[in-house]
Write an enzyme that holds these catalytic residues in place. Structure first.
Site, short mmCIF file in Angstrom:
data_model
loop_
_atom_site.label_atom_id
_atom_site.label_comp_id
_atom_site.label_asym_id
_atom_site.label_seq_id
_atom_site.Cartn_x
_atom_site.Cartn_y
_atom_site.Cartn_z
N CYS A 139 -2.21 9.12 2.52
CA CYS A 139 -1.97 8.57 1.17
C CYS A 139 -3.14 8.90 0.25
CB CYS A 139 -1.75 7.07 1.25
SG CYS A 139 -3.07 6.21 2.10
N GLU A 181 0.89 -1.18 0.00
CA GLU A 181 0.00 0.00 0.00
C GLU A 181 0.91 1.21 0.00
OE1 GLU A 181 -3.09 -0.05 -0.32
OE2 GLU A 181 -3.84 -1.95 0.45
P1 NAP Z 1 8.31 5.22 4.54
O1 NAP Z 1 9.46 6.11 4.74
O2 NAP Z 1 8.29 4.35 3.35
O3 NAP Z 1 8.19 4.35 5.87
C1 NAP Z 1 7.18 3.37 6.03
C2 NAP Z 1 7.77 2.19 6.75
O4 NAP Z 1 8.72 1.55 5.90
C3 NAP Z 1 8.52 2.55 8.03
O5 NAP Z 1 8.32 1.54 8.97
C4 NAP Z 1 9.96 2.61 7.57
O6 NAP Z 1 10.86 2.35 8.62
C5 NAP Z 1 9.99 1.49 6.56
N1 NAP Z 1 10.99 1.67 5.50
C6 NAP Z 1 11.41 2.80 4.94
N2 NAP Z 1 12.30 2.55 3.97
C7 NAP Z 1 12.44 1.21 3.91
C8 NAP Z 1 13.22 0.32 3.12
N3 NAP Z 1 14.02 0.77 2.16
N4 NAP Z 1 13.11 -1.00 3.34
C9 NAP Z 1 12.29 -1.48 4.29
N5 NAP Z 1 11.53 -0.69 5.08
C10 NAP Z 1 11.60 0.63 4.89
O7 NAP Z 1 6.94 6.01 4.50
P2 NAP Z 1 6.42 7.07 5.55
O8 NAP Z 1 7.13 8.34 5.31
O9 NAP Z 1 6.40 6.52 6.91
O10 NAP Z 1 4.89 7.19 5.11
C11 NAP Z 1 4.49 8.03 4.10
C12 NAP Z 1 4.26 7.29 2.81
O11 NAP Z 1 3.36 6.20 3.04
C13 NAP Z 1 3.58 8.16 1.79
O12 NAP Z 1 4.11 7.89 0.52
C14 NAP Z 1 2.13 7.71 1.88
O13 NAP Z 1 1.37 7.99 0.73
C15 NAP Z 1 2.30 6.24 2.12
N6 NAP Z 1 1.08 5.67 2.70
C16 NAP Z 1 0.34 4.80 1.95
C17 NAP Z 1 -0.84 4.29 2.45
C18 NAP Z 1 -1.69 3.35 1.65
O14 NAP Z 1 -2.54 2.70 2.23
N7 NAP Z 1 -1.52 3.24 0.34
C19 NAP Z 1 -1.25 4.66 3.72
C20 NAP Z 1 -0.48 5.53 4.46
C21 NAP Z 1 0.71 6.03 3.93
P3 NAP Z 1 11.71 3.56 9.31
O15 NAP Z 1 10.73 4.48 9.92
O16 NAP Z 1 12.54 2.85 10.32
O17 NAP Z 1 12.49 4.19 8.21
#
Ligand code: NAP
Length: 465
Positions: A262, A228
């Site tokens: 998102c 997601e």
């Molecule tokens: P993020 O930086 O991708 O982090 C999300 C999770 O992934 C965190 O637990 C993070 O851990 C981990 N993570 C980050 N980079 C990673 C990697 N290379 N390998 C494995 N794990 C990794 O995203 P965010 O800033 O928290 O959230 C915002 C994003 O999420 C936006 O793009 C938003 O649109 C999207 N989102 C999507 C949905 C949906 O349902 N489609 C819902 C909500 C949010 P760390 O914190 O330890 O880095």
């Protein structure tokens, strides 16, 4: 990123946490794996009793849990409390419905008896984001545990208090040891967890970059993954729409959760005939937004969750403006406020190939386009590499059908803002990811769909729930 809880309204570090050692991590994965052996054999009813208890705890403690979330990531307190209530709703939905959603059924086969069973997969790793620290986790955990899986949560490094509180709620609800555990680890450990033979599948809610990385790990290990990811959702307003309602809803749809959702409406695509009227009402409502301390119930817009997120948004706006866009309001980091605030902003005259046109703007910034026809609106909506949700405003049924048929997204909401709810499948296409959460499709993501065929003349099958 260190694992720490920081108040984004002040920048104050509230608490820091030590990450699990490799040995501790291994112990937890093995515990989840061992717990699966017994949990998969429990009945839906015994799982449901615990899930309903979790719902009761969430409702009873919603003020406290909501305040914890607000202090940790800055969402307005009213929205935080409502988020906890929504989690209880999902727990109850799956407590009530799972036995029906996963009931085995007969199929006609050539010679003999055929049936389809839904059986749990095993240990599922959930990598989750900070923006809805409870809801994102519960919409995974309720169906996954009700299906008989066990869960491991690797939450965002900036919401460790929420991560631990969720484990605590589920433990107090009576889920046996190892059925759900929080792993305080950084994102660098995710690859190793996905590769671990004790882990069966992974689900990520997060950014496109994290999605590509986890999809690679899951692919290398041939493990099921649900992704997601981000969105740059269109919000289309046609001449037949109720423009006043569209403008008011559009502001909520963009600014919800301090603009960090998102499925927030990010690209407003407005028909020429109603553009001026829409923009006037929309900008008026954006200017009326009260920005301030998210713990104050009168606040509409709190700070962004981290300084990095605020700075990245600011750079995206600056670049879009330098390429020719105009900020009708906002467009700056406000003076005189500590914390990670950004002014509610409306951009118009957006040039092609600018950040507002091509990227996800994860904060309180609305980008508005003027179009001359439904074809132009659909083409602009589909020009994004994302395809999560779309909100379309029209009172003409032919236009409604065109939008539903032609918009490249996982969800289309007509005369309403895009929102998640327990019964409606949730997810996207294109760079917004794959797989679905919620509804019947959500609970069937992490199951083995097992086909059973019994030859003619053998003893009849006795099917479980
Ligand atoms: P993020 O930086 O991708 O982090 C999300 C999770 O992934 C965190 O637990 C993070 O851990 C981990 N993570 C980050 N980079 C990673 C990697 N290379 N390998 C494995 N794990 C990794 O995203 P965010 O800033 O928290 O959230 C915002 C994003 O999420 C936006 O793009 C938003 O649109 C999207 N989102 C999507 C949905 C949906 O349902 N489609 C819902 C909500 C949010 P760390 O914190 O330890 O880095």
């Amino acid at each position: 990123m260190p694992i720490a809880s920081t108040n984004p309204a002040t920048g104050e570090i509230l608490e820091t946490f030590t990450a699990l050692t490799a040995t501790e991590l291994e112990e937890r994965i093995l515990r989840a794996s061992a717990a699966f052996g017994a949990w998969r054999l429990t009945s839906f009813e015994s799982r449901a009793i615990r899930m309903r208890r979790a719902a009761d705890i969430l409702v009873a403690e919603k003020q406290h849990l909501g305040a914890m979330m607000t202090l940790e990531m800055g969402k307005p307190i009213g929205a935080a409390v409502a988020e906890v209530e929504k989690c209880a709703l999902a727990c109850r939905y799956y407590a009530d419905k799972s036995s029906r959603l996963l009931a085995s059924y007969s199929v006609d086969v050539l010679d003999g008896e055929g049936a389809v069973y839904f059986q749990p997969l095993g240990v599922v790793l959930a990598v989750m984001p900070w923006n809805f620290p409870f809801w994102q986790v519960f919409r995974f955990v309720a169906p996954a545990l009700m299906a008989g899986n066990t869960g491991l949560l690797k939450h965002s490094s900036n919401v460790p208090r929420s991560a631990l509180a969720i484990e605590d709620v589920l433990t107090r609800a009576g889920f046996p040891e190892g059925v759900f555990q929080t792993l305080l680890v950084g994102s660098a450990e995710v690859e190793a967890i996905v590769s671990h033979p004790g882990v069966a599948a992974v689900t990520l809610t997060g950014s496109e970059g994290a999605g590509r990385s986890i999809a690679e790990s899951a692919g290398r290990n041939l493990k099921k993954a649900v992704l997601e990811l981000g969105g740059s959702d269109p919000f289309i307003v046609m001449p037949s729409a109720d423009v006043k309602k569209a403008a008011a809803t559009g502001v909520t749809a963009r600014m919800i959760n301090n603009g960090q959702s998102c499925i927030a409406a990010k690209r407003f695509i407005v028909h020429d005939e109603v553009y001026d009227e829409f923009l006037e009402k929309f900008v008026g409502a954006v200017k009326a937004i009260r920005m301030g301390d998210p713990m104050d119930p009168a606040t509409d817009l709190g700070p962004l969750a981290t300084a990095d997120i605020r700075d990245e948004l600011s750079a995206q706006v600056e670049k879009t403006v330098s390429l020719g866009a105009r900020a009708v309001c906002g467009g700056r980091i406000p003076d005189g406020l500590t914390g990670f605030y950004y002014e509610p902003t409306v951009l118009v005259d957006i040039p092609a190939s600018s950040p507002a046109s091509d990227e996800e703007l994860f904060g309180p910034v609305a980008s508005v386009w003027r179009v001359g026809s439904i074809d132009e609106a659909i083409s602009l909506a589909n020009s994004s590499r994302f395809g999560l949700g779309a909100s379309v405003w029209t009172n003409e049924s032919a236009e409604r059908e065109r939008f539903v048929r032609d918009i490249e997204s996982g969800m289309v909401f007509v005369n309403a803002m895009v929102a998640s709810e327990p019964a409606l499948p949730f997810g996207g296409v294109k760079a917004s990811g794959y797989g679905r959460e919620l509804g019947e499709f959500g609970i069937r993501e992490f199951v083995n769909i097992k086909s059973v065929k019994q030859g003619l003349g053998s003893a009849p099958a006795s099917r479980t729930e």
